[in-house]
Design a protein around this motif. Structure first.
Motif, PDB file in Angstrom:
ATOM      1  N   ILE A   1       0.222   5.942   8.376  1.00  0.00           N
ATOM      2  CA  ILE A   1      -0.154   4.524   8.268  1.00  0.00           C
ATOM      3  C   ILE A   1       0.477   3.896   7.037  1.00  0.00           C
ATOM      4  O   ILE A   1       0.972   2.753   7.069  1.00  0.00           O
ATOM      5  N   SER A   2       0.474   4.669   5.932  1.00  0.00           N
ATOM      6  CA  SER A   2       1.052   4.133   4.703  1.00  0.00           C
ATOM      7  C   SER A   2       2.546   3.871   4.871  1.00  0.00           C
ATOM      8  O   SER A   2       3.068   2.858   4.382  1.00  0.00           O
ATOM      9  N   ALA A   3       3.235   4.746   5.590  1.00  0.00           N
ATOM     10  CA  ALA A   3       4.673   4.529   5.814  1.00  0.00           C
ATOM     11  C   ALA A   3       4.917   3.285   6.654  1.00  0.00           C
ATOM     12  O   ALA A   3       5.835   2.489   6.376  1.00  0.00           O
ATOM     13  N   ARG A   4       4.094   3.097   7.692  1.00  0.00           N
ATOM     14  CA  ARG A   4       4.270   1.891   8.521  1.00  0.00           C
ATOM     15  C   ARG A   4       3.910   0.626   7.753  1.00  0.00           C
ATOM     16  O   ARG A   4       4.529  -0.437   7.950  1.00  0.00           O
ATOM     17  N   VAL A   5       2.909   0.729   6.858  1.00  0.00           N
ATOM     18  CA  VAL A   5       2.548  -0.447   6.051  1.00  0.00           C
ATOM     19  C   VAL A   5       3.681  -0.806   5.102  1.00  0.00           C
ATOM     20  O   VAL A   5       3.972  -2.003   4.885  1.00  0.00           O
ATOM     21  N   LYS A   6       4.333   0.219   4.517  1.00  0.00           N
ATOM     22  CA  LYS A   6       5.452  -0.068   3.622  1.00  0.00           C
ATOM     23  C   LYS A   6       6.588  -0.748   4.379  1.00  0.00           C
ATOM     24  O   LYS A   6       7.239  -1.669   3.847  1.00  0.00           O
ATOM     25  N   ARG A   7       6.857  -0.302   5.583  1.00  0.00           N
ATOM     26  CA  ARG A   7       7.892  -0.979   6.375  1.00  0.00           C
ATOM     27  C   ARG A   7       7.482  -2.406   6.696  1.00  0.00           C
ATOM     28  O   ARG A   7       8.302  -3.324   6.719  1.00  0.00           O
ATOM     29  N   GLN A   8       6.163  -2.609   6.948  1.00  0.00           N
ATOM     30  CA  GLN A   8       5.694  -3.961   7.265  1.00  0.00           C
ATOM     31  C   GLN A   8       5.818  -4.870   6.047  1.00  0.00           C
ATOM     32  O   GLN A   8       6.076  -6.080   6.197  1.00  0.00           O
TER      33      GLN A   8
ATOM     34  N   SER B   1       3.722  -6.519  12.941  1.00  0.00           N
ATOM     35  CA  SER B   1       3.735  -5.515  14.007  1.00  0.00           C
ATOM     36  C   SER B   1       2.312  -5.021  14.245  1.00  0.00           C
ATOM     37  O   SER B   1       1.481  -4.953  13.315  1.00  0.00           O
ATOM     38  N   ASP B   2       2.035  -4.620  15.454  1.00  0.00           N
ATOM     39  CA  ASP B   2       0.684  -4.203  15.818  1.00  0.00           C
ATOM     40  C   ASP B   2       0.431  -2.718  15.552  1.00  0.00           C
ATOM     41  O   ASP B   2      -0.665  -2.225  15.817  1.00  0.00           O
ATOM     42  N   ASP B   3       1.408  -1.978  15.009  1.00  0.00           N
ATOM     43  CA  ASP B   3       1.240  -0.542  14.813  1.00  0.00           C
ATOM     44  C   ASP B   3       0.731  -0.179  13.429  1.00  0.00           C
ATOM     45  O   ASP B   3       0.673   0.995  13.072  1.00  0.00           O
ATOM     46  N   ASN B   4       0.335  -1.162  12.623  1.00  0.00           N
ATOM     47  CA  ASN B   4      -0.171  -0.875  11.283  1.00  0.00           C
ATOM     48  C   ASN B   4      -1.227  -1.914  10.913  1.00  0.00           C
ATOM     49  O   ASN B   4      -1.213  -3.041  11.446  1.00  0.00           O
ATOM     50  N   PRO B   5      -2.144  -1.587  10.008  1.00  0.00           N
ATOM     51  CA  PRO B   5      -3.215  -2.525   9.648  1.00  0.00           C
ATOM     52  C   PRO B   5      -2.693  -3.816   9.040  1.00  0.00           C
ATOM     53  O   PRO B   5      -3.218  -4.898   9.326  1.00  0.00           O
ATOM     54  N   LEU B   6      -1.662  -3.741   8.193  1.00  0.00           N
ATOM     55  CA  LEU B   6      -1.136  -4.954   7.568  1.00  0.00           C
ATOM     56  C   LEU B   6      -0.533  -5.873   8.612  1.00  0.00           C
ATOM     57  O   LEU B   6      -0.719  -7.115   8.552  1.00  0.00           O
ATOM     58  N   GLY B   7       0.162  -5.330   9.590  1.00  0.00           N
ATOM     59  CA  GLY B   7       0.726  -6.171  10.642  1.00  0.00           C
ATOM     60  C   GLY B   7      -0.357  -6.852  11.446  1.00  0.00           C
ATOM     61  O   GLY B   7      -0.225  -8.036  11.821  1.00  0.00           O
ATOM     62  N   ARG B   8      -1.461  -6.125  11.723  1.00  0.00           N
ATOM     63  CA  ARG B   8      -2.549  -6.733  12.480  1.00  0.00           C
ATOM     64  C   ARG B   8      -3.234  -7.807  11.654  1.00  0.00           C
ATOM     65  O   ARG B   8      -3.667  -8.841  12.190  1.00  0.00           O
TER      66      ARG B   8
ATOM     67  N   MET C   1     -10.611 -13.646   7.296  1.00  0.00           N
ATOM     68  CA  MET C   1      -9.774 -12.607   6.730  1.00  0.00           C
ATOM     69  C   MET C   1     -10.608 -11.369   6.364  1.00  0.00           C
ATOM     70  O   MET C   1     -10.173 -10.224   6.547  1.00  0.00           O
ATOM     71  N   ASP C   2     -11.831 -11.581   5.852  1.00  0.00           N
ATOM     72  CA  ASP C   2     -12.718 -10.434   5.564  1.00  0.00           C
ATOM     73  C   ASP C   2     -13.067  -9.698   6.843  1.00  0.00           C
ATOM     74  O   ASP C   2     -13.143  -8.459   6.860  1.00  0.00           O
ATOM     75  N   GLU C   3     -13.263 -10.440   7.907  1.00  0.00           N
ATOM     76  CA  GLU C   3     -13.575  -9.804   9.184  1.00  0.00           C
ATOM     77  C   GLU C   3     -12.401  -8.940   9.669  1.00  0.00           C
ATOM     78  O   GLU C   3     -12.600  -7.822  10.172  1.00  0.00           O
ATOM     79  N   VAL C   4     -11.187  -9.475   9.508  1.00  0.00           N
ATOM     80  CA  VAL C   4     -10.013  -8.711   9.941  1.00  0.00           C
ATOM     81  C   VAL C   4      -9.865  -7.427   9.117  1.00  0.00           C
ATOM     82  O   VAL C   4      -9.579  -6.334   9.649  1.00  0.00           O
ATOM     83  N   VAL C   5     -10.088  -7.541   7.800  1.00  0.00           N
ATOM     84  CA  VAL C   5      -9.967  -6.359   6.937  1.00  0.00           C
ATOM     85  C   VAL C   5     -11.063  -5.341   7.250  1.00  0.00           C
ATOM     86  O   VAL C   5     -10.817  -4.131   7.324  1.00  0.00           O
TER      87      VAL C   5
ATOM     88  N   LEU D   1      -4.635  -2.555  -0.574  1.00  0.00           N
ATOM     89  CA  LEU D   1      -3.435  -3.286  -0.191  1.00  0.00           C
ATOM     90  C   LEU D   1      -3.758  -4.383   0.815  1.00  0.00           C
ATOM     91  O   LEU D   1      -3.247  -5.525   0.713  1.00  0.00           O
ATOM     92  N   LEU D   2      -4.628  -4.079   1.769  1.00  0.00           N
ATOM     93  CA  LEU D   2      -5.026  -5.101   2.747  1.00  0.00           C
ATOM     94  C   LEU D   2      -5.773  -6.243   2.068  1.00  0.00           C
ATOM     95  O   LEU D   2      -5.573  -7.423   2.416  1.00  0.00           O
ATOM     96  N   ASP D   3      -6.656  -5.881   1.101  1.00  0.00           N
ATOM     97  CA  ASP D   3      -7.378  -6.934   0.385  1.00  0.00           C
ATOM     98  C   ASP D   3      -6.413  -7.818  -0.407  1.00  0.00           C
ATOM     99  O   ASP D   3      -6.565  -9.059  -0.460  1.00  0.00           O
ATOM    100  N   GLU D   4      -5.408  -7.179  -1.035  1.00  0.00           N
ATOM    101  CA  GLU D   4      -4.437  -7.969  -1.788  1.00  0.00           C
ATOM    102  C   GLU D   4      -3.642  -8.900  -0.869  1.00  0.00           C
ATOM    103  O   GLU D   4      -3.437 -10.090  -1.189  1.00  0.00           O
ATOM    104  N   GLN D   5      -3.191  -8.380   0.268  1.00  0.00           N
ATOM    105  CA  GLN D   5      -2.435  -9.214   1.189  1.00  0.00           C
ATOM    106  C   GLN D   5      -3.304 -10.324   1.758  1.00  0.00           C
ATOM    107  O   GLN D   5      -2.855 -11.463   1.924  1.00  0.00           O
ATOM    108  N   SER D   6      -4.574  -9.973   2.058  1.00  0.00           N
ATOM    109  CA  SER D   6      -5.485 -10.999   2.586  1.00  0.00           C
ATOM    110  C   SER D   6      -5.721 -12.087   1.546  1.00  0.00           C
ATOM    111  O   SER D   6      -5.706 -13.297   1.872  1.00  0.00           O
ATOM    112  N   ALA D   7      -5.932 -11.664   0.291  1.00  0.00           N
ATOM    113  CA  ALA D   7      -6.128 -12.655  -0.775  1.00  0.00           C
ATOM    114  C   ALA D   7      -4.869 -13.495  -0.973  1.00  0.00           C
ATOM    115  O   ALA D   7      -4.933 -14.713  -1.226  1.00  0.00           O
ATOM    116  N   GLY D   8      -3.704 -12.846  -0.854  1.00  0.00           N
ATOM    117  CA  GLY D   8      -2.456 -13.600  -1.001  1.00  0.00           C
ATOM    118  C   GLY D   8      -2.283 -14.616   0.110  1.00  0.00           C
ATOM    119  O   GLY D   8      -1.809 -15.749  -0.132  1.00  0.00           O
ATOM    120  N   LEU D   9      -2.637 -14.252   1.366  1.00  0.00           N
ATOM    121  CA  LEU D   9      -2.536 -15.200   2.473  1.00  0.00           C
ATOM    122  C   LEU D   9      -3.477 -16.375   2.270  1.00  0.00           C
ATOM    123  O   LEU D   9      -3.116 -17.535   2.544  1.00  0.00           O
TER     124      LEU D   9
END
Length: 456
Positions: A299-306, A314-321, A342-346, A435-443
Motif C-alpha cells: 500500500i505504501s508503494a502504491r501511495v508513493k506512486r499516487q 487511482s482506486d488501488d490505494n487509499p490516497l487515490g480513493r 474528508m474525515d469520513e473518507v479517511v 499521510l492521508l490526514d495530511e493530504q486531506s488537510a491539504g485538500l
C-alpha cells in the motif's frame, strides 16, 4: 511319733485328773501302772530312733568325706595337667618367637618387596577394571587377583608376568589402534564394527563416539552424538599424521553430560500442551504480522506512486480513493461539510490499514499469561511428585520444574517478538494514516483558499 507324744500327754493329763479326783482309790493303781508301762515303752522307742538317726548321720559323714577326698584328688590331677599345659604353651611361645625371628632374618628385604608386589597388583587390577583397553585385549598375562591376595612370596614367573602386564597397559595407553569388536547398537543387539581406540580416552566408529561399560567390558552406541562428532569422519579418513579430533579427557564423562542436556526440540517437548499452544500463538501472530507488513508495504508503494500523480487519482490505494472522493464533491461546499466528508473518507480507509493489529497485540498479551499458566501447572506437578515420592530423588521433580520454567521462557520468547511486530505494523499503519490526514488537510486548505479568492 507325734501321735505317741499326743497319747503320752493325754495320759499324763488323765493321770493328773484321776489323782486329784480319787487319790485313794484302789482301781487307779492299775491305770497308773499301765501309764507307766506306756511311758517306758515310748522312751525305749525314742531311744532306738535316736540311735538309728545317729548311725545314719555317721554313715552320711563317711560318704561325704569319701566324695571330698575324691574331689580333692581330681583337683590335684587337673592342677597338675594345667601346669603341664602351661609349661608346653610357654615352650611353644618361645619356639614361635625363635621361628619368627628366624623367618624375619631369612626374608629380609623380600618382605618389603612382597608388600610392593601386592600393592602394585591391586592398583593395576583397579586400573584395568575401568580401562578401555580391556575391549581390545581382554586377557592379561598376570593373575592380578592372585597376586593382590597372596599370602606367600611370588615366584620369578609371577613377577615377570606382572611386569609384562604393566608394560603392556602402559604401551596400549599411548596408542591409537583399530580393531574389530562387538558394539551394542540402539536396539540392544551386538554388531561387529571397525572400532578406533584413542588411547584410553575414547572409542569411535565412522558413525561417532562409543560408550564403554566397565562392568560388562562392552562398547555401545550413544543415543545421539555430540556436535564434535562431525570431526570423526575427517579424522578417520585423513592421510596425514596429525588431524583434528575432539578428545574427551574424562573418558566419556563429559560426552555423557553433554548428551544429558536436552536439545531445542526436547526443551519444547518439556513445555507440554501449554508450550505447544504458546508456540502456535507466536507463530500465528508473527505470520499475521508478516502478512500485514507485506500488505502495508505494498500500500505504501502504491501511495508513493499516487503522490507523484495527484491529478490522476487511482482506486488501488487509499490516497487515490481520498482524491477521487474529493473530486466527486460539489465545487461550492461549506468548510464544515467538507471537513466532515474528508474525515469520513479517511475513516473509511482506517480498518483496511489497521487490520490485524488488535489480534497481534492480543497474542502478545496472551503468550506470557499462558507461560504463567504453564508455570502453575508445572509447580502443581512438582508438588504432586513430592507428595507421592518425597524429596529423596530430585529427578522425580525435574519434569514439573522443567515444564514450569520452559513455559515461562516460551511465553516471553513469543511475547517479545509479537510486541515488536505489533509496534512495527502499527507504526507503518500510523504513517499511512498520517499521510492521508495530511493530504486531506491539504485538500481542505486548497478548497478554502479557492473559495476565498472567489469571494474577494
Amino acid at each position: 511319733m507325734n501321735l505317741m507324744k499326743t497319747t503320752l500327754i493325754s495320759a499324763l493329763l488323765s493321770l493328773s485328773t484321776m489323782t486329784q479326783a480319787a487319790p485313794a482309790a484302789t482301781g487307779n493303781n492299775d491305770a497308773l501302772q499301765q501309764l507307766l508301762e506306756k511311758a517306758s515303752a515310748y522312751q525305749a522307742e525314742e531311744a532306738a530312733l535316736d540311735k538309728a538317726r545317729q548311725a545314719a548321720f555317721r554313715s552320711d559323714v563317711k560318704a561325704q568325706q569319701q566324695l571330698l577326698q575324691q574331689a580333692k584328688a581330681e583337683l590335684a590331677r587337673q592342677q597338675q595337667r594345667a601346669d603341664s599345659l602351661k609349661q608346653r604353651f610357654d615352650n611353644n611361645e618361645l619356639a614361635l618367637t625363635d621361628k619368627e625371628e628366624e623367618l624375619r632374618l631369612r626374608v629380609g628385604n623380600l618382605g618389603e618387596m612382597f608388600g610392593v608386589v601386592r600393592q602394585v597388583a591391586t592398583d593395576l587390577s583397579t586400573v584395568l577394571s575401568d580401562s578401555l583397553t580391556m575391549v581390545e585385549v581382554p586377557q592379561r598375562q598376570a593373575d592380578l587377583d592372585k597376586l593382590s591376595q597372596a599370602k606367600e612370596l611370588p615366584n620369578i614367573a609371577e613377577l615377570e608376568a606382572l611386569w609384562h602386564t604393566l608394560q603392556q597397559e602402559m604401551t596400549l595407553n599411548g596408542q591409537i589402534s583399530q580393531f574389530r569388536a562387538d558394539v551394542t547398537d540402539a536396539s540392544g543387539k551386538p554388531v561387529s564394527r571397525e572400532v578406533t581406540r584413542i588411547g584410553v580416552f575414547n572409542a569411535v566408529t565412522a558413525d561417532g563416539y562409543l560408550s564403554y561399560d566397565p562392568q560388562l567390558k562392552t562398547l555401545g552406541e550413544l543415543g545421539r552424538q555430540p556436535q564434535a562428532a562431525q570431526l570423526i569422519a575427517d579424522f578417520l579418513q585423513s592421510p596425514q599424521d596429525v588431524s583434528l579430533f575432539a578428545l574427551d579427557p574424562s573418558r566419556g564423562a563429559l560426552i555423557n553430560l553433554t548428551l544429558e542436556n536436552p536439545e531445542l526440540l526436547e526443551r519444547v517437548q518439556q513445555g507440554g500442551t501449554v508450550g505447544y499452544i504458546i508456540i502456535a500463538l507466536g507463530v500465528l501472530g508473527l505470520l499475521l504480522a508478516g502478512w500485514r507488513l507485506v500488505a502495508l508495504g505494498s500500500i505504501s508503494a502504491r501511495v508513493k506512486r499516487q503522490q507523484q500523480t495527484l491529478s490522476q487519482p487511482s482506486d488501488d490505494n487509499p490516497l487515490g480513493r481520498v482524491l477521487a472522493s474529493y473530486a466527486e464533491l460539489p465545487e461550492h461546499i461549506e468548510a464544515e461539510v467538507l471537513e466532515a466528508k474528508m474525515d469520513e473518507v479517511v475513516l473509511r480507509e482506517l480498518p483496511a490499514l489497521e487490520r490485524g493489529q488488535s489480534i497481534i497485540k492480543l497474542f502478545a498479551g496472551i503468550a506470557p499469561l499462558l507461560g504463567l499458566l504453564g508455570t502453575v501447572t508445572g509447580m502443581i506437578a512438582t508438588f504432586q511428585a513430592i507428595t507421592n515420592f518425597g524429596t529423596g530423588d530430585p529427578k522425580l521433580m525435574a519434569a514439573g520444574i522443567s515444564q514450569a520454567l520452559i513455559t515461562t521462557v516460551l511465553g516471553l520468547v513469543a511475547a517479545i517478538p509479537l510486541l515488536l511486530a505489533h509496534n512495527w505494523v502499527a507504526s507503518q499503519s500510523k504513517r499511512l494514516v498520517q499521510l492521508l490526514d495530511e493530504q486531506s488537510a491539504g485538500l481542505m486548505a486548497q478548497h478554502l483558499e479557492k473559495d476565498n479568492r472567489q469571494v474577494s
